[in-house]
Design an enzyme around this catalytic site. Structure first.
Site, mmCIF file in Angstrom:
data_model
loop_
_atom_site.group_PDB
_atom_site.id
_atom_site.type_symbol
_atom_site.label_atom_id
_atom_site.label_comp_id
_atom_site.label_asym_id
_atom_site.label_seq_id
_atom_site.Cartn_x
_atom_site.Cartn_y
_atom_site.Cartn_z
ATOM 1 N N ASP A 41 25.250 41.141 37.931
ATOM 2 C CA ASP A 41 26.388 40.868 38.812
ATOM 3 C C ASP A 41 27.168 39.671 38.260
ATOM 4 O O ASP A 41 26.579 38.613 37.999
ATOM 5 C CB ASP A 41 25.883 40.569 40.226
ATOM 6 C CG ASP A 41 27.021 40.458 41.228
ATOM 7 O OD1 ASP A 41 27.264 41.431 41.961
ATOM 8 O OD2 ASP A 41 27.651 39.377 41.276
ATOM 9 N N ASN A 85 39.502 37.018 40.869
ATOM 10 C CA ASN A 85 40.594 37.830 41.411
ATOM 11 C C ASN A 85 41.543 36.994 42.274
ATOM 12 O O ASN A 85 42.765 37.128 42.174
ATOM 13 C CB ASN A 85 40.030 38.985 42.238
ATOM 14 C CG ASN A 85 39.586 40.155 41.385
ATOM 15 O OD1 ASN A 85 40.107 40.361 40.297
ATOM 16 N ND2 ASN A 85 38.628 40.919 41.881
ATOM 17 N N HIS A 101 44.314 40.354 40.051
ATOM 18 C CA HIS A 101 43.431 41.496 39.768
ATOM 19 C C HIS A 101 43.539 41.979 38.323
ATOM 20 O O HIS A 101 42.587 42.568 37.797
ATOM 21 C CB HIS A 101 43.729 42.640 40.731
ATOM 22 C CG HIS A 101 43.264 42.364 42.134
ATOM 23 N ND1 HIS A 101 41.959 42.551 42.529
ATOM 24 C CD2 HIS A 101 43.921 41.889 43.220
ATOM 25 C CE1 HIS A 101 41.827 42.221 43.798
ATOM 26 N NE2 HIS A 101 43.004 41.809 44.255
ATOM 27 N N GLU A 152 31.762 44.407 40.762
ATOM 28 C CA GLU A 152 31.309 43.613 39.625
ATOM 29 C C GLU A 152 29.819 43.816 39.343
ATOM 30 O O GLU A 152 29.202 43.033 38.624
ATOM 31 C CB GLU A 152 31.593 42.129 39.884
ATOM 32 C CG GLU A 152 30.799 41.497 41.016
ATOM 33 C CD GLU A 152 31.459 41.645 42.374
ATOM 34 O OE1 GLU A 152 31.177 40.813 43.259
ATOM 35 O OE2 GLU A 152 32.249 42.595 42.571
#
Length: 245
Positions: free
Chosen positions: A123, A131, A136, A166
Site C-alpha cells: 500500500d 492526490n 489526480h 493504491e
C-alpha cells in the site's frame, strides 16, 4: 487480370496443339485427310471453346483465392482483436498489472497446483495526500511508476496485480521466506527511490508499506491474503514504509 489472360491463352494454345495432334494421328487412319476446312476447324474450334471457358474458370478460381485470403486475414485480425480484448479484460488500465479479479483467480490457480511462495500486500503510504496536494494526474503517475517498479523487479512466473486504489499484491512464485523478505526490501527501496516531481518541480517522496506472508503448498488464498493484510496493517501502525512478515 494479366495473369488470367496469360493462363487462358496458354490453355488455348495447348488445346489447339492437342486438337492438331489428335487429328493428324487418327484422321489418316480412318482414310481422311487433315486439310482445308477440316484443318481450319481443327485449329479454330479448340480456341473458340477454350478461351471463354478458361476465362470463366480462372476468373472464378482467382476470385475464390482472393476471398479465401481475405477470410484468412479477417480471421487473423479477429484472433488478434480477441487476444487484445482478453488481455485488456485481465489488466488494470492505468498500470498494466493484473486487475483484482485476474490476480485472485491466478492466485487460486497457483494454490490448486500445489505451488508455494511469498505473498506481499502493498500500500502506497499517504497516497491520498498526494492526490489532494498535487492533483489526480500526479497521483495517477505515481501509481503507474510504482506499478512499473513492481513489474521490473518481478520474475517471469511471479504474479503482480493492482487490487484497487493504491493497494497492490505480488505473489513470488516458489519463493523461499528469505527471498520473500529480500524482495520486499528491494521493492520498498525501489519505490522510495522513484523520482516523482510535481508540476512546480517539487520532488514528491514516495513510501510503501508491505505485509508479507509465506504460503505453504495448497495454501488457502483468502486466508493468505488476510494474513498479509494484517501484516500490512502492522507495518502502517508501526510507522509505514517498512516490511512486516
Amino acid at each position: 487480370m494479366y495473369k488470367i489472360l496469360g493462363k487462358t491463352l496458354a490453355v488455348a494454345v495447348l488445346s489447339m496443339l492437342a486438337s492438331l495432334l489428335i487429328s493428324f494421328a487418327f484422321v489418316p487412319l480412318m482414310g481422311g485427310k487433315v486439310a482445308g476446312a477440316g484443318l481450319v476447324m481443327t485449329i479454330v474450334c479448340p480456341i473458340v471453346i477454350s478461351i471463354p471457358a478458361s476465362l470463366v474458370h480462372f476468373y472464378r478460381g482467382e476470385k475464390l483465392r482472393s476471398t479465401n485470403a481475405a477470410l484468412a486475414a479477417a480471421k487473423d485480425e479477429l484472433s488478434a482483436a480477441y487476444a487484445r480484448l482478453q488481455h485488456q479484460a485481465q489488466r488494470d488500465a492505468l498500470t498494466g498489472l493484473l486487475n483484482r479479479a485476474t490476480f485472485l483467480a491466478e492466485l487460486e490457480g497457483r494454490s490448486d497446483a500445489g505451488m508455494h511462495g511469498g505473498l506481499l500486500f502493498l500500500d502506497i503510504d499517504h497516497f491520498k495526500s498526494v492526490n489532494d496536494r498535487f492533483g489526480h494526474a500526479v497521483g495517477d503517475e505515481a501509481l503507474a511508476r510504482v506499478g512499473a517498479v513492481f513489474s521490473e523487479l518481478a520474475l517471469e512466473d511471479d504474479l503482480v496485480g493492482r487490487l484497487g486504489g493504491e493497494e497492490f499484491a505480488i505473489f513470488l512464485n516458489a519463493a523461499s521466506p528469505e527471498r520473500m523478505l529480500d524482495h520486499s526490501q528491494i521493492v520498498r527501496e525501489a519505490v522510495e527511490a522513484i523520482d516523482l516531481t510535481a508540476p512546480s518541480g517539487q520532488r514528491i517522496p514516495l513510501g510503501i508499506s508491505i505485509g508479507a506472508f509465506h504460503c505453504a503448498p495448497r495454501f488457502n488464498p483468502a486466508e493468505a491474503l488476510a494474513a498479509s493484510d494484517r501484516n500490512l496493517y502492522r507495518a502502517k501502525s508501526a510507522g509505514r514504509n517498512m516490511v512486516v512478515a
